[in-house]
Scaffold this active site. Structure first.
Site: not given
Ligand code: PMP
Length: 292
Positions: A151
Site C-alpha cells: 500500500k
Molecule cells: N483496494 C485498494 C486499492 C485500496 O486502496 C483499499 C483501501 N485501502 C482496499 C482495496 C481495501 O482495503 P482495506 O479493507 O484494508 O481498507
C-alpha cells in the site's frame, strides 16, 4: 479548533504540520500508508494494519524508524490528543527529504505523520439502495511491474480509474487486470454471491489484500457460507446473485448496478445485508481499545 497532527515524534497543530518540498513522498510518491478506523474507542484491526504497513515498507526497502509498538502508541495518542471516539486515521511514512534525484539512499530520515480526523461517512442511502459502479478502461498495474499488495503512495493508477468513474456518474470504478480479470475497485475489494457461495478474486492476481476483505471472508466462513478465492470475469459479475465492496472507509457496501446492468433484481441482496450487520458487530470488538 484544528487537529493535532503527529509529525516525526511530536504533536503539532495542523497549520504547522508541513513537509519539505524535497520530500520524496511528494516528489515521487515514494512512501507507504494505511487508512485505519476507530469505532467507539476501538481501533479496528490496528495490529493487522501495522503489519501490512511493515510489509509495504519492507517491500520498498524503507526502514520505519519506529517499532510496531511505538507506532501503535503513536496512533492511540493521536486519537486521544484529538479526543476522537470514532475516527478515520491516516498513517503515512515517506522516504523523507532528499535531493531532486530519484535516489532513496539520499533521504536519511523518513517522514512519519498520523492524521486522525472525524469520519466522513458515505451517505446512508448507498448502504440501503446500493452503489452503481462502472468498469474503468484503465487497467490495474501489473504486479510484474509493482506489487499491488504494497500500500504505497503511488495511487495514480487508481486515480485515473476514479476519474473515469466520475465521468460516467459512478462513485466507484472497477479495475481489471492486464488479462481482463476483475480485480478490485479504486479503493475497495469486490465480492459476489452466486448460489450462496461467496467469491472474491485471489490475492495473487494483483489486488490489495484488504483488511476488511479478510475480515469479511472470516465472518462469512463463521456464518457457514462457502467462500472461494478465485479469478472472476465481468461475466461472473454481470450474472451474480449479489455483489458488494469492502474497504476501511466504505465498510461493506452493496453494489446494485455494474456498467448500467442491474445485478439480479437491482437491489441489495439478503446475504450482503446479513454480512453488513455481522460486520458492524465486530467493528467495536476486534482491535485495540483505548480510553479518552
Ligand atoms: N483496494 C485498494 C486499492 C485500496 O486502496 C483499499 C483501501 N485501502 C482496499 C482495496 C481495501 O482495503 P482495506 O479493507 O484494508 O481498507
Amino acid at each position: 479548533m484544528g487537529l493535532l497532527i503527529y509529525l516525526n515524534g511530536t504533536f503539532v497543530p495542523e497549520e504547522q504540520a508541513t513537509v519539505s518540498v524535497f520530500d520524496h513522498g511528494l516528489l515521487y510518491g515514494d512512501g507507504v500508508f494505511e487508512g485505519i478506523r476507530s469505532y467507539n474507542c476501538n481501533v479496528f484491526k490496528l495490529k493487522e494494519h501495522l503489519e501490512r504497513l511493515k510489509a509495504s515498507a519492507k517491500y520498498i526497502m524503507l526502514d520505519i524508524p519506529l517499532s510496531l509498538d511505538e507506532l501503535e502508541e503513536a496512533v492511540i495518542q493521536t486519537l486521544q490528543k484529538n479526543q476522537l471516539k470514532d475516527a478515520y486515521i491516516r498513517l503515512v511514512i515517506t522516504r523523507g527529504k532528499g535531493d531532486l534525484g530519484l535516489a532513496p539512499w539520499k533521504c536519511p530520515q523518513p517522514t512519519v505523520f498520523i492524521i486522525a480526523d472525524k469520519i466522513a461517512l458515505y451517505p446512508r442511502d448507498f448502504y440501503e439502495k446500493g452503489l452503481d459502479i462502472v468498469t474503468a478502461s484503465t487497467r490495474r498495474l501489473s504486479s510484474a511491474a509493482f506489487s499491488t499488495k504494497a500500500k504505497t503512495l503511488n495511487y495514480l493508477n487508481n486515480i485515473m480509474a476514479k476519474i473515469e468513474g466520475k465521468n460516467a456518474g459512478a462513485l466507484e470504478a472497477l479495475m481489471l487486470s492486464q488479462e481482463g480479470y476483475v480485480l478490485e475497485c479504486t479503493g475497495d475489494n469486490i465480492f459476489i454471491f452466486n448460489n450462496k457461495e461467496l467469491i472474491t478474486p485471489p490475492e495473487h492476481t494483483g489486488i490489495l489484500k484488504g483488511i476488511t476483505r479478510d475480515s469479511v471472508i472470516e465472518l462469512a466462513r463463521e456464518k457457514g457460507y462457502r467462500v472461494a478465492e478465485r479469478p472472476l470475469t465481468l461475466f461472473d459479475i454481470y450474472t451474480a446473485d449479489e455483489c458488494f465492496l469492502t474497504g476501511t472507509a466504505a465498510e461493506v457496501i452493496p453494489v446494485v448496478k455494474v456498467d448500467a446492468r442491474p445485478i439480479a433484481d437491482g437491489s441489495p441482496g439478503p446475504h450482503t445485508r446479513s454480512l453488513i450487520k455481522e460486520f458492524q458487530k465486530i467493528t467495536t470488538e476486534l482491535g485495540t481499545k483505548y480510553e479518552l
